[in-house]
Design a protein around this motif. Structure first.
Motif, PDB file in Angstrom:
ATOM      1  N   SER A 148       0.811  -1.218   0.000  1.00  0.00           N
ATOM      2  CA  SER A 148       0.000   0.000   0.000  1.00  0.00           C
ATOM      3  C   SER A 148       0.847   1.271   0.000  1.00  0.00           C
ATOM      4  CB  SER A 148      -0.935   0.008   1.216  1.00  0.00           C
ATOM      5  OG  SER A 148      -0.198   0.210   2.411  1.00  0.00           O
TER       6      SER A 148
ATOM      7  N   PHE B  94       1.270   3.663  -3.248  1.00  0.00           N
ATOM      8  CA  PHE B  94       0.064   4.424  -3.552  1.00  0.00           C
ATOM      9  C   PHE B  94      -0.055   5.644  -2.641  1.00  0.00           C
ATOM     10  CE2 PHE B  94      -0.886   0.149  -5.062  1.00  0.00           C
ATOM     11  CZ  PHE B  94      -1.334   0.419  -6.346  1.00  0.00           C
TER      12      PHE B  94
ATOM     13  N   HIS C 248       2.514   8.250  -3.704  1.00  0.00           N
ATOM     14  CA  HIS C 248       2.054   8.987  -4.885  1.00  0.00           C
ATOM     15  C   HIS C 248       0.997  10.009  -4.501  1.00  0.00           C
ATOM     16  CE1 HIS C 248      -0.289   9.635  -8.599  1.00  0.00           C
ATOM     17  NE2 HIS C 248       0.915   9.552  -9.190  1.00  0.00           N
ATOM     18  N   TYR C 249       0.089   9.610  -3.633  1.00  0.00           N
ATOM     19  CA  TYR C 249      -0.952  10.526  -3.163  1.00  0.00           C
ATOM     20  C   TYR C 249      -0.343  11.698  -2.392  1.00  0.00           C
ATOM     21  CZ  TYR C 249      -4.823  12.307  -0.368  1.00  0.00           C
ATOM     22  OH  TYR C 249      -5.728  13.118   0.239  1.00  0.00           O
TER      23      TYR C 249
ATOM     24  N   TRP D 277      -5.875  11.910  -5.272  1.00  0.00           N
ATOM     25  CA  TRP D 277      -5.996  10.472  -5.523  1.00  0.00           C
ATOM     26  C   TRP D 277      -6.483  10.266  -6.953  1.00  0.00           C
ATOM     27  CZ3 TRP D 277      -4.194   6.480  -2.904  1.00  0.00           C
ATOM     28  CH2 TRP D 277      -4.618   5.206  -3.284  1.00  0.00           C
TER      29      TRP D 277
ATOM     30  N   PHE E  26      -6.357   7.135  -8.599  1.00  0.00           N
ATOM     31  CA  PHE E  26      -6.525   5.716  -8.895  1.00  0.00           C
ATOM     32  C   PHE E  26      -7.969   5.239  -8.831  1.00  0.00           C
ATOM     33  CE2 PHE E  26      -2.229   6.144  -7.080  1.00  0.00           C
ATOM     34  CZ  PHE E  26      -1.503   5.772  -8.192  1.00  0.00           C
TER      35      PHE E  26
ATOM     36  N   VAL F  10      -6.638  -0.060  -1.311  1.00  0.00           N
ATOM     37  CA  VAL F  10      -5.340   0.301  -0.734  1.00  0.00           C
ATOM     38  C   VAL F  10      -5.480   0.584   0.762  1.00  0.00           C
ATOM     39  CG1 VAL F  10      -3.534   2.071  -0.767  1.00  0.00           C
ATOM     40  CG2 VAL F  10      -4.354   1.087  -2.904  1.00  0.00           C
TER      41      VAL F  10
END
Length: 140
Positions: A19, A22, A25-26, A32, A34, A42
């Motif tokens: 997780s 992700f 990246h956030y 977000w 995705f 996630v």
């Protein structure tokens, strides 16, 4: 028992690690991208890994206790542990230097656990209270 716990601890850590990219990246782009399903997936991976790791570490600690205190009956039995007296007095009654070292080690492990995890859990609890509307300050 230890091998099963170690395997499950490794799986929990792996779920947690899956997780993290992700969330990184956030955090980098603060949006977000995705989709809603991946957000829930996630978050589930993160929570399963996080709380699973804590659970299996506690289970391994209880297993080690059973091996140290109940040397002749080292198989872990939940009802015996639930209805037995507390761990530290039992170890203090025994007049062995090895048991006193075990008490010190357990106290250090529990203290370190609380020192490092308590601030995080307090912050999560305060965030929850803020989301419910119980904390309404501009400084939040």
């Amino acid at each position: 028992m230890s091998d099963v716990c170690l395997f499950n601890l490794a799986l929990s850590d792996l779920l947690f690690l899956l997780s993290l990219p992700f969330w990184a990246h956030y955090a980098a782009i603060t949006q977000w991208v995705f989709g809603n399903f991946m957000c829930h997936a996630v978050t589930a991976l993160y929570m399963l890994g996080y709380y699973g790791s804590i659970f299996f570490m506690m289970l391994m600690t209880i297993d080690r206790y059973a091996v140290i205190v109940h040397t002749y009956t080292s198989l872990f039995q939940v009802p015996v542990m639930v209805f037995a007296t507390r761990i530290i007095p039992i170890l203090m009654i025994m007049k062995s230097q090895k048991n006193h070292k075990a008490v010190r080690l357990m106290l250090v492990l529990v203290s370190v656990f609380f020192i490092f995890w308590t601030p995080y859990n307090i912050a999560i609890f305060l965030k929850f209270l803020h989301q419910l509307g119980y904390i309404n300050t501009g400084q939040w």
